[in-house]
Design a protein around this motif. Structure first.
Motif, mmCIF file in Angstrom:
data_model
loop_
_atom_site.group_PDB
_atom_site.id
_atom_site.type_symbol
_atom_site.label_atom_id
_atom_site.label_comp_id
_atom_site.label_asym_id
_atom_site.label_seq_id
_atom_site.Cartn_x
_atom_site.Cartn_y
_atom_site.Cartn_z
ATOM 1 N N HIS A 196 -1.827 -6.005 -9.286
ATOM 2 C CA HIS A 196 -3.114 -6.429 -8.765
ATOM 3 C C HIS A 196 -3.459 -5.605 -7.535
ATOM 4 C CE1 HIS A 196 -3.243 -9.678 -11.561
ATOM 5 N NE2 HIS A 196 -2.238 -10.349 -11.015
ATOM 6 N N ALA A 197 -4.729 -5.586 -7.190
ATOM 7 C CA ALA A 197 -5.146 -4.885 -5.972
ATOM 8 C C ALA A 197 -4.419 -5.489 -4.777
ATOM 9 C CB ALA A 197 -6.661 -5.017 -5.789
ATOM 10 N N ARG A 249 0.842 -1.210 0.000
ATOM 11 C CA ARG A 249 0.000 0.000 0.000
ATOM 12 C C ARG A 249 0.871 1.250 0.000
ATOM 13 N NH1 ARG A 249 -4.834 1.147 3.849
ATOM 14 N NH2 ARG A 249 -3.213 0.860 5.418
#
Length: 288
Positions: free
Chosen positions: A253-254, A89
């Motif tokens: 990807h997330a 993140r």
């Protein structure tokens, strides 16, 4: 605990059965010091001769590891997924902030939240080196995956030297038992003029060497080698999880999906449940 129970059970069944069958421990106990000196001494000597110092140290420490079991458990795999979730993140939202964490993990609040992971230099370097490479535009997912596979494969190969060395010792012990038995027979033949009861005791003592070599090989050393190999392979599952998450991150990807890919990669017996991991990630989001 199970390892200690196994050792006690092995000795109790073997020697208990021998005694119940009418065998006399006196013959074994009388010959045991000399036979153990020949067989055990030769086994240790050949072990020292055939292995590097690092492998010897790994093997000695591996005996304790085989009794304790795997280092990493379900909670540790959940922790590494949470750690990677935070770092990925951060890599996408604030790459400059990420740099301070991967350059100095010991003083990073993100890493410090997981002390067991931070204490393992291989885990920290694997994560930090990969994220550092990605920050330097070495971000081809396939190249990174190949690099990580080679690195983890090398780590696994190095840690498997110790169980292989112990297994080699186990393979040699029966032959060393025969050597001790032959020496016992030579001693007996030199006393062929003694009465039958004396010769019988001497032959029985010689056969203790054969028994001891086989017993140590298949009931003690080989199980330790097999258990250490199993524990080592189970511990390396954590590195495979790290690789899966980081490669999925490079595929853009997330972040939640990357973590789920890693969770699915974990062996079933240490895989955190989907619900537990979701709750842990939710707590991290709230804390941040």
């Amino acid at each position: 605990m199970l390892g200690m129970i196994g050792i006690v059970l092995t000795f109790a069944m073997v020697f208990g059965g021998y005694i119940l069958a009418g065998g006399k421990l006196g013959v074994i106990l009388h010959s045991l010091p000399y036979e153990m000196m020949m067989i055990g001494g030769a086994a240790v000597g050949s072990f020292l001769l055939s292995n590097e110092t690092s492998v010897i140290k790994q093997a000695l420490g591996g005996i304790g590891r085989s009794l304790k079991g795997p280092k990493w458990h379900e909670t540790d795999l959940q922790d590494v997924l949470c750690l990677l979730f935070q770092l990925l993140r951060m890599a996408r939202s604030n790459p400059a902030e990420l740099e301070s964490h991967i350059e100095d993990p010991d003083n990073s609040p993100v890493f410090q939240a997981f002390p067991r992971l931070l204490a393992d230099a291989q885990v920290v370097s694997l994560i930090a080196d990969t994220l550092r490479s990605a920050s330097l535009n070495y971000d081809d997912p396939y190249q990174v995956e190949e690099m990580l596979a080679q690195r983890i494969g090398l780590m696994k190969e190095e840690t498997l030297h110790a169980p292989h060395a112990l297994q080699s010792m186990a393979d040699a012990l029966p032959a060393l038992g025969i050597v001790a038995a032959v020496l016992g027979v030579i001693k007996t033949m030199s006393s062929i003029d003694q009465p039958p009861e004396v010769l019988g005791g001497m032959i029985g003592g010689a056969l203790v060497g054969t028994f001891l070599g086989v017993f140590l090989a298949y009931a003690i050393v080989a199980p330790f080698a097999h258990r250490l190999q199993s524990v080592t392979k189970q511990d390396h599952a954590l590195y495979d999880v790290i690789k899966s998450v980081l490669v999925a991150g490079l595929h853009q990807h997330a972040t939640n999906l990357c973590v789920e890919v890693g969770r699915q990669t974990a062996p079933e017996h240490v895989r955190p449940s989907f619900g537990d991991l979701e709750n842990a990630l939710r707590d991290l989001k709230r804390a941040s």
